[in-house]
Structures are given as C-alpha cells and as structure tokens.
Design a protein around this motif. Structure first.
Motif, PDB file in Angstrom:
ATOM      1  N   ASP A 137       0.824  -1.228   0.194  1.00 16.28           N
ATOM      2  CA  ASP A 137       0.264   0.229  -0.141  1.00 16.28           C
ATOM      3  C   ASP A 137       0.586   0.857   0.572  1.00 16.28           C
ATOM      4  OD1 ASP A 137      -2.276   1.949  -0.051  1.00 16.28           O
ATOM      5  OD2 ASP A 137      -2.151   1.354   2.482  1.00 16.28           O
ATOM      6  N   ARG A 187       1.028   4.006  -1.141  1.00 16.39           N
ATOM      7  CA  ARG A 187      -0.057   5.810  -0.565  1.00 16.39           C
ATOM      8  C   ARG A 187      -0.331   5.633  -0.237  1.00 16.39           C
ATOM      9  NH1 ARG A 187       0.667   8.820  -6.320  1.00 16.39           N
ATOM     10  NH2 ARG A 187       1.490   7.133  -7.562  1.00 16.39           N
ATOM     11  N   ASN A 188      -0.473   4.474   1.148  1.00 18.82           N
ATOM     12  CA  ASN A 188      -1.498   4.946   2.495  1.00 18.82           C
ATOM     13  C   ASN A 188      -2.686   5.038   2.175  1.00 18.82           C
ATOM     14  OD1 ASN A 188      -1.573   5.068   4.963  1.00 18.82           O
ATOM     15  ND2 ASN A 188      -1.071   6.625   5.304  1.00 18.82           N
ATOM     16  N   MET A 189      -2.829   3.966   1.468  1.00 18.56           N
ATOM     17  CA  MET A 189      -4.986   4.091   0.687  1.00 18.56           C
ATOM     18  C   MET A 189      -5.314   3.787   2.025  1.00 18.56           C
ATOM     19  SD  MET A 189      -5.141   3.875  -3.207  1.00 18.56           S
ATOM     20  CE  MET A 189      -4.235   2.595  -3.336  1.00 18.56           C
ATOM     21  N   GLN A 245      -6.639   6.940   3.933  1.00 18.26           N
ATOM     22  CA  GLN A 245      -7.325   7.580   3.436  1.00 18.26           C
ATOM     23  C   GLN A 245      -8.546   7.013   3.174  1.00 18.26           C
ATOM     24  OE1 GLN A 245      -6.197   9.247  -0.825  1.00 18.26           O
ATOM     25  NE2 GLN A 245      -3.961   7.913   0.561  1.00 18.26           N
ATOM     26  N   GLN A 246      -8.460   5.822   2.615  1.00 16.50           N
ATOM     27  CA  GLN A 246      -9.995   5.485   3.323  1.00 16.50           C
ATOM     28  C   GLN A 246     -11.076   4.614   3.649  1.00 16.50           C
ATOM     29  OE1 GLN A 246     -10.426   2.223  -0.308  1.00 16.50           O
ATOM     30  NE2 GLN A 246      -9.018   3.324  -1.896  1.00 16.50           N
TER      31      GLN A 246
END
Lengths: 340, 427
Positions: A99, A101-103, A106-107
């Motif tokens: 992961d 983008r460190n989704m 965020q999500q």
C-alpha cells in the motif's frame, strides 16, 4: 532427466497405483483444508476479541494478539491458496499489500467520516482496501489513531472488519466442504476443475512455488533491492504491527508443509536433500533476526544479515522453480509477479 | 508486486500421464520446429520491434513539433493539438511494450521513457489534497519551482534544466515514484493533475501555464517551458537509441538475439507476451486500480487516455504471436510467426489462442467504447459502479484466459520454463 523419467515410470509401474493421486489427496485433507480451517477459527476468535475490547471487558492487547493470529493464519495460507480463496476477489478482501500511497488510511478515514457510526452494510459495500486485515491493523496500531479515546468512531470498523473476515472465511470453508467442492475436486477425478490428479498436484505446486517467489519480494522490497538500495520500511508487510518477520515465517511454514508431502514423489534424492536443507537454513535465519523488519532495514549494519537471508530464499526458490519443477515435469507458467 | 491476482491454470507435462499403461513410453519427442524456421520467426519479431519503435519515434517528432508551436503561441488551440499528438504518439509506443519483458535491454531502458505511476509533485505544482508514496523524499520537490533540492545530506543544483539533470532525477532518493522524464512527465505537463477523482474529467492545465508576461499562470513559466522542451527532446533521443537496438546487420542487441539459440529467442517472445498480459496489464494496470478504486493507479491518469493504452498493449501482445503489425502509415507488416510454429504442431492450441486474442481485443474495445460515450477508465473503477467494474473485470478475465493459452502454446513448442531469468539454470 531422461533416466529420471524411466525410473519414475518403473516405480509407478511396480505399484500400479497412482502416488500422485495419493499425495494430492493427502495434501488436500491434511494440509490445505486444515490451514483454511485454522484461518477460519482465528477469524472467529478475532470477532470475540473485538467484542470483548469494545464492550469494555478486555484490553487492547487481547485484540492485538487475535489480530496477529489471524494475520499469521492468512500468511500460512498464502503459498497454499488454490481454489476459492484465490478466486472472486476474495484474497484482496483479506489484505491490501503493498500500500505505497497509504490508501488504507485515506479510505478508512473517509469511510468513517461519511458513516457515523459505520454500519456493517457500509463496510461490506466499500472498497477491499478497508475490508481487510491491513485496515484493521491501521486502526489498531497507527500512531494517528487514538483507539482508547475514540472507541465510538473506531470500534464499529474493527467489529465490521472482523465480521467481514469471518464471513469470508466461512464462505471459503463452505466452498471447500460442499458436495463437489474444492476438497472433492482435489480427491475425485476427473472433475470440472481438474482432469486428473496430476493436473491438481501441478496446480498446488505452482501456487506453492510462486509463494516462495513472493517471500523474496516481501523481503527484498523493504531492503531496497528494487530501489537502488534505498530501503523502503513502509513497504514491509504489516509494518504498523511490526509483524513482517512473523508473516514470512508463517508463509515459509505453509510452503514447507506442502513440500514435505511432495518429497516422496521426487526421483532425485540429492535434490530432495538440498531442498530440505534450504528450508531449514531459511527458517533458522528468519528465527535469528533480532528485530522487526521495519527496524532492521533502517540500519545499514543489518544489511549483511538480511542479504544472507535473501540468498537463502533465492536458493530455495531456484531449487524449487527450476529443479523441482523439472524433476516433476511441471511447467511454471506466468504469475502475477511477472512484469514490474 | 502483486500477491493479489490469481494466475491462470497450470499445464502439467503429459510425461507422467501414461505411467500405468502397459509399456512405459519414453521416447524423444520430435523437435516441434526446424531451427531455421524458428530463426525466421525471431528475425521477423525483431522487424516488428524495429517498425514499432520507428513509428513511435516518428510520432514523438510530431509531438515535438506541436509542442514547439504551443511554446511559440501558448493558447488553448495549440495545447489541444499537442495533447492530440501525445495521444497519437502512444498508439505505436503501447504496442511496443510487449518487447519490454523478456528483453532486458528494453526493460532497463524503459524506466526513463514510460515509468509510472509517478509522484507528480516532484515535477510541478500540485493540489493540497495530493497523496504521495509514503516515505518518498522527492514527492513535493517541485523541480520547476526550485533551483536547488536537498535530499538527505545531498544538495542538488537544479538551475540548468538539461536532459542529463532530469534523467538523473528519476528514482531520486530510491523512490520509483520519482519520475522526471518520459511520456508520463510530458502528459502531466500537458494536462496537469486530474482532480476529478473517479468523476468525469481529465487534467485541466490552462495553456497560460506556458505563457510569459501578464497572462501567465502557474508560476515559474520559463522553467516549465524549458522542462517540457527538454523532456520531449530526451524522449526522442531515447527512442532513437531503441530504434538502433533493433536495426539489422549491426553489432547490437538484435544481432545477439539472433545469434542465441532459437529456443531462447522463442522463450523471450512468449515471456514478453505472458508477462504483459497477466502481471502487468491485467494486474498492475487494471486490477489494482479497480480493487482499490484508485485513480492514482490508473495508467494515463492525467489525460484519461488509459482505454487506448490498454487496447494497444493488448494489440501488441497479439502482434507478436501473429507476426503482424499495422504501421502508422496504414500498411501491415506480416511474416513468419509463432502462430505458424504452433499451428504446425497443434492446430487446436493455435486456434484457441487466436480466439482468446479476439475475445480480449473485444473486451478491451469495450473500455474504448465506454470512453467514447464519455465514461472513462477512472469512472469505471468508481466505488459502487457495478457495471463499470463488470466491464473492467471482463477485460481482466479475458487476459487471464489468454495467458493460459500462451502457456499452452509454449508447451507445444517444448518451452517449460518461461522466465528467461530462471531458464538459464541447469536442468
């Protein structure tokens, strides 16, 4: 190679039974199904642990322990993942890794902002990024989440993910155990999935061999092998809980459990010995790591230790991917790691 | 790295299937092809590569012309023309990507030309909401706005934006998301960030970002203009290098490939096809973006040209198998093919694979058709868009099926180990 085939055929003729069918059946009943059952049981325990914590009867530590057990149950399964879990987007719902983008953060936060409180229905309908163990780990371990102080916000997510995982593993177990299900397809031939035991065994081995390749990437990426030697601690698996090494150990143990059933089919005794030794060496080197991978990769002094472990995994992979596959007459086709 | 995509089925050698028959049949199988015949196929493969990269180069020169016009007169009309030229330039290039996997000389060169996905904050201004790769020290470097850059203990002088400097900034600080050059850097400069998420719309950079004087927007416009010119020149010189790699009768990679064993040449062809089909196109370029609903993981995320990128990637895979390539001038180059070799041994495997190519082309065409109605790839992957997900999943599934067919074709040609990196081990 040719003499190995002659020998193999002679041995087979002598018994005129099908050792490959026996091994496939043993693998299904004694390795693959129990591994799925273990994962399912641990997910059930995860639900109970979250319940205890969120209702105020238990400490956060009990949830952390249950999380690690689920994570390791899943890691053990990865090199064994034939059939239902590898299909229908199911494995994506267990873990979102890597992961970059460190989704996950965020999500997860966006979903919690838009649903107060979060419902099971909303979580089950959301992206795979927030349904699995990686999002659970974010809530439980990330520095930015104050779980104790904000149980009202985060507990529904922990509960939702634990239930989602339990539902998922329950569904997978049912697909294994139903009439004509995965277990039957690995023991009774021909069937819709496999024309023969040989084909089924090939399917199991291919996943196992790919699984060892994946271990190399899980170690090599945080070490910086793809990034000009610049280490990437955030690309270590389960970096928030510092569980990378335990995950690697569990996956290696899963791969080894398959190998131990397959060993009897290998015609070249010397090769079997080399593979045994490669497993033992890799296991010992993993056990000897003094700290979590997230920390180890950040100190250049640890590079020789990690390189040494990487070399062991590389040897194991080569022995299996080239020599074992050739000995057993199996084509190692394309896998998801080809390409970038 | 993908642990997530389930690969296709496995073909097991039939060597053991007759183990319990009356007689152990161990016979040397006749070679599935004559060496000379295979060499013709490999030589034609090199011709296809040469034609593809030559077209890509010619289209990049067209792009350069439109960019020069844009910089001479920065208005919306000229910006639109440059964007159209960029899209046209992608048509031949995407068909060459099948040469990348399997030929390490291409793979090593490719990073400077087509690396993706990128942290565009390295290059120019970005919105506050921009989410970069964790731990990337260059994610907000903004080369266009900065005359120097400090990474760790190293201080870089960025005063003069030349090709060597920009190329050296690729993978800055070890992060593969730091992409300073190539098609996607140019794409970002022409379109800007797509701030519409999974809603309709692409990047909306105004032409005035390249203007000087009072109408100028964006800031640092002299440097933005220089940057665009330099990366376009570099793309052309990189493509010239790759054209030279495939020229006949030179001391180059093509000569090495043709001097190698036919088996190794065929393996490289098949490995390139299967790797692009499964791990790269179905996996990295579609499955990741769809499963995570992540437009940042969309291939041409600034221009919303992803549907065509995927379509022409798919076309490239079948070009190699069929020995065909439709050149930009409309003429079709065709010659000895893998298909010929496979069909001579097992016509059923050949025709199944051809059918699989037709099916995947139709499934990828559905992405193009959708875009033509205004629904682009980044909208198809939106949360809750079940129909969109079905369209993308159908394309993924067709590529998985196609990859299984490629494996079967390889077995017909007696190629068991497909990866050239591991195929050198002793058997």
């Amino acid at each position: 190679m040719r003499s190995a085939i002659v020998l193999g055929c002679v041995v087979l003729l002598a018994a005129c039974s099908n050792p490959r069918q026996e091994v496939t059946s043993q693998l299904a009943q004694q390795v693959l199904l129990p591994a799925h059952q273990q994962w399912h049981d641990r997910n059930a325990a995860l639900v109970q642990a979250v319940k205890g914590f969120c209702e105020g009867d238990a400490e956060r530590a009990s949830v952390a322990q249950a999380f690690m057990a689920s994570q390791q149950g899943w890691s053990y399964l990865q090199p064994l993942m034939v059939g239902p879990l590898s299909e229908g987007n199911r494995s994506w719902q267990v873990q979102f890794y890597p992961d970059k983008r460190n989704m996950v953060a965020q999500q997860a936060e966006a979903l919690l902002d838009s649903h107060d409180p979060l419902t099971q229905q909303a979580l089950d309908g959301a992206s795979v990024v927030v349904q699995g163990l990686t999002a659970f780990e974010y809530v439980l371990f990330d520095d930015k989440v104050d779980l104790q102080a904000d149980k009202a916000r985060y507990c529904p997510m922990l509960m939702g993910i634990a239930h989602h995982q339990q539902g998922l593993s329950g569904e997978v177990m049912a697909l294994w155990e139903e009439a004509g299900g995965m277990l039957a397809q690995l023991t009774d031939f021909p069937n819709d999935r496999y024309a023969s035991a040989e084909e089924a065994l090939g399917g199991v081995l291919r996943v196992q061999i790919t699984g060892v390749d994946v271990l190399k990437k899980k170690l090599g990426t945080p070490m910086g092998r793809l990034n000009q030697g610049v280490t990437q601690p955030y690309q270590a698996e389960a970096w928030r809980s510092r569980q990378s090494v335990a995950s690697l150990q569990a996956s290696l143990a899963g791969a080894q459990a398959v190998w131990e059933r397959v060993r009897s089919l290998v015609s070249d005794g010397e090769l079997a010995g080399k593979i045994d030794q490669a497993y033992a060496e890799t296991r010992d080197k993993l056990e000897a790591l003094p700290a979590p991978l997230f920390e180890l990769v950040q100190d250049p002094a640890n590079q020789p230790l990690l390189q040494d472990l990487y070399r062991s995994l590389d040897t194991l992979e080569t022995l299996q991917q080239a020599e074992l596959a050739s000995d057993l007459g199996i084509q190692i086709g394309f896998n998801a790691n080809d390409g970038d | 790295m993908l642990t997530r995509v389930a690969a296709g089925g496995l073909m097991l050698s039939s060597l053991f299937l007759s183990a319990c028959s009356d007689e152990p049949k161990v016979e040397e199988k006749a070679a599935p092809y004559e060496a000379a015949q295979a060499r013709d196929v490999i030589s034609h493969y090199a011709d296809l590569a040469l034609a593809g990269y030559s077209d890509a180069l010619a289209q990049a020169r067209e792009l350069q012309t439109t960019i020069n016009t844009l910089l001479d007169s920065p208005n919306e009309e000229n910006l639109a023309a440059a964007r159209a030229a960029w899209r046209d330039a992608r048509v031949p290039y995407m068909q060459t990507e099948v040469f990348r996997f399997g030929n390490s000389v291409v793979d090593e060169w490719e990073g400077q030309v087509n690396a993706w996905p990128l942290d565009e904050g390295l290059i120019d201004y970005v919105d506050d909401s921009y989410q970069a790769v964790m731990g990337n020290p260059g994610a907000r470097a903004n080369i266009i706005a900065s005359e120097s850059l400090t990474i760790g203990e190293e201080r870089l002088d960025l005063t003069d934006l030349n090709a060597d400097l920009l190329a050296s900034l690729n993978e800055l600080g070890g992060s593969e998301a730091n992409v300073a050059t190539g098609y996607h850097a140019i794409e970002f400069l022409l379109w800007g960030q797509d701030l519409n998420g999974t809603e309709a719309g692409a990047g909306e950079r105004p032409a005035t970002d390249f203007a000087l004087g009072e109408e100028a927007t964006g800031g640092n416009n002299e440097r933005r203009r220089a940057y665009l010119q330099v990366v376009t020149d570099l793309l052309i010189s990189d493509l010239e290098t790759m054209v030279a790699v495939w020229q006949p009768e030179q001391e180059n990679y093509r000569a090495e490939l043709l001097a190698d064993t036919p088996e190794n040449g065929l393996r490289k062809m098949l490995f390139g096809m299967g790797s692009l089909s499964l791990g790269e196109l179905a996996g990295e370029r579609m499955k990741v973006a769809l499963a995570a609903h992540s437009p940042e993981d969309e291939h041409d995320c600034f221009s919303d040209n992803t549907h065509f990128s995927h379509f022409y990637n798919g076309k490239g895979i079948q070009n190699v198998y069929l020995g065909e390539y439709q050149q930009v001038n409309g003429e079709t180059l065709s010659g000895p093919s893998l298909s010929d070799l496979v069909a001579a041994n097992d016509p059923a495997v050949d025709s199944q694979l051809k059918q699989a190519f037709e099916a995947s082309e139709a499934a990828l065409q559905a992405l193009v058709d959708s875009a033509n109605t205004g629904v682009h790839f980044d909208q198809l992957i939106a949360p809750g868009n079940a129909q969109g997900a079905a369209t993308v999943n159908a394309a993924i599934d067709s590529l998985v099926t196609q990859t299984t067919g490629i494996e079967k074709a390889a077995l017909v040609l007696n190629i068991q180990a497909l990866n050239p990196d591991t195929a050198d081990h002793e058997f």
